[in-house]
Design an enzyme around this catalytic site. Structure first.
Site, PDB file in Angstrom:
ATOM      1  N   GLN A 116      -0.015  -5.648  -8.081  1.00  0.00           N
ATOM      2  CA  GLN A 116       0.573  -4.634  -7.211  1.00  0.00           C
ATOM      3  C   GLN A 116       1.961  -4.245  -7.704  1.00  0.00           C
ATOM      4  O   GLN A 116       2.969  -4.826  -7.315  1.00  0.00           O
ATOM      5  CB  GLN A 116       0.649  -5.137  -5.772  1.00  0.00           C
ATOM      6  CG  GLN A 116       1.191  -4.086  -4.838  1.00  0.00           C
ATOM      7  CD  GLN A 116       0.532  -4.107  -3.480  1.00  0.00           C
ATOM      8  OE1 GLN A 116      -0.205  -4.992  -3.140  1.00  0.00           O
ATOM      9  NE2 GLN A 116       0.822  -3.092  -2.709  1.00  0.00           N
ATOM     10  N   PHE A 117       2.001  -3.219  -8.564  1.00  0.00           N
ATOM     11  CA  PHE A 117       3.284  -2.772  -9.114  1.00  0.00           C
ATOM     12  C   PHE A 117       4.205  -2.222  -8.031  1.00  0.00           C
ATOM     13  O   PHE A 117       5.421  -2.210  -8.194  1.00  0.00           O
ATOM     14  CB  PHE A 117       3.065  -1.730 -10.220  1.00  0.00           C
ATOM     15  CG  PHE A 117       2.687  -0.357  -9.739  1.00  0.00           C
ATOM     16  CD1 PHE A 117       3.660   0.593  -9.504  1.00  0.00           C
ATOM     17  CD2 PHE A 117       1.355  -0.024  -9.511  1.00  0.00           C
ATOM     18  CE1 PHE A 117       3.312   1.861  -9.064  1.00  0.00           C
ATOM     19  CE2 PHE A 117       1.001   1.232  -9.079  1.00  0.00           C
ATOM     20  CZ  PHE A 117       1.983   2.188  -8.837  1.00  0.00           C
ATOM     21  N   THR A 118       3.656  -1.792  -6.904  1.00  0.00           N
ATOM     22  CA  THR A 118       4.482  -1.209  -5.845  1.00  0.00           C
ATOM     23  C   THR A 118       5.411  -2.230  -5.196  1.00  0.00           C
ATOM     24  O   THR A 118       6.323  -1.834  -4.457  1.00  0.00           O
ATOM     25  CB  THR A 118       3.628  -0.516  -4.764  1.00  0.00           C
ATOM     26  OG1 THR A 118       2.761  -1.476  -4.174  1.00  0.00           O
ATOM     27  CG2 THR A 118       2.834   0.633  -5.357  1.00  0.00           C
TER      28      THR A 118
END
Length: 155
Positions: free
Chosen positions: A78-80
């Site tokens: 999850q890069f967010t």
């Protein structure tokens, strides 16, 4: 490197309507990788996730780890988690999130480190559009983060 942990009774991740990872009791771990993270950082964070005492013992105290209860982990990239919203605009910036050439080896090392500790691991698929379904237990949700590296710490 950041890991958002959710203690779950069950969790699964689907891609295009197909279940690609599913666990019972354990941890849903959303994993974010930043620009300076290394596979060695992934090993440290995996151990911390495995050893963190966030499951209840017989006295209803948070004294047991994922290892203690024999639970599983569902790891979802999850890069967010590195989204920056402090600016004046309405769109988050993801400039602190690592590109795949850095993130994928860290993500894969995190998964293999959990497995080496004896934890059953299921995963999503790096970079895919995923749907995650879970039953949060407690709810208990924690953010773990390795301290950011300074210029002298960078490898």
């Amino acid at each position: 490197m950041r890991a958002l942990l959710q203690r779950v009774r069950r969790a699964q991740v689907d891609i295009d309507g197909v279940c690609v990872g599913k666990i019972g009791q354990g941890l849903l771990i959303f994993l974010g990788v930043t620009l300076t993270d290394t596979p060695e950082d992934a090993v440290k964070l995996a151990k911390k996730c495995a050893d963190l005492r966030i499951f209840e013992d017989e006295n209803e105290k948070l004294n047991l780890s994922l290892l203690d209860i024999g639970g599983s982990a569902l790891v979802v990239s999850q890069f967010t988690l590195y989204g920056e919203t402090a600016g004046s605009g309405r769109r988050p910036s993801f400039s602190a999130a690592a590109r795949p050439d850095v993130a994928v080896p860290c993500y894969e090392k995190f998964i293999s480190a959990l497995k080496e500790l004896g934890i059953g691991v299921e995963t999503g698929r790096f970079g895919a559009d995923m749907q995650v379904d879970l039953v949060n237990d407690g709810p208990v949700t924690l953010m773990l983060e390795l301290p950011p590296k300074t210029g002298k710490d960078k490898k």
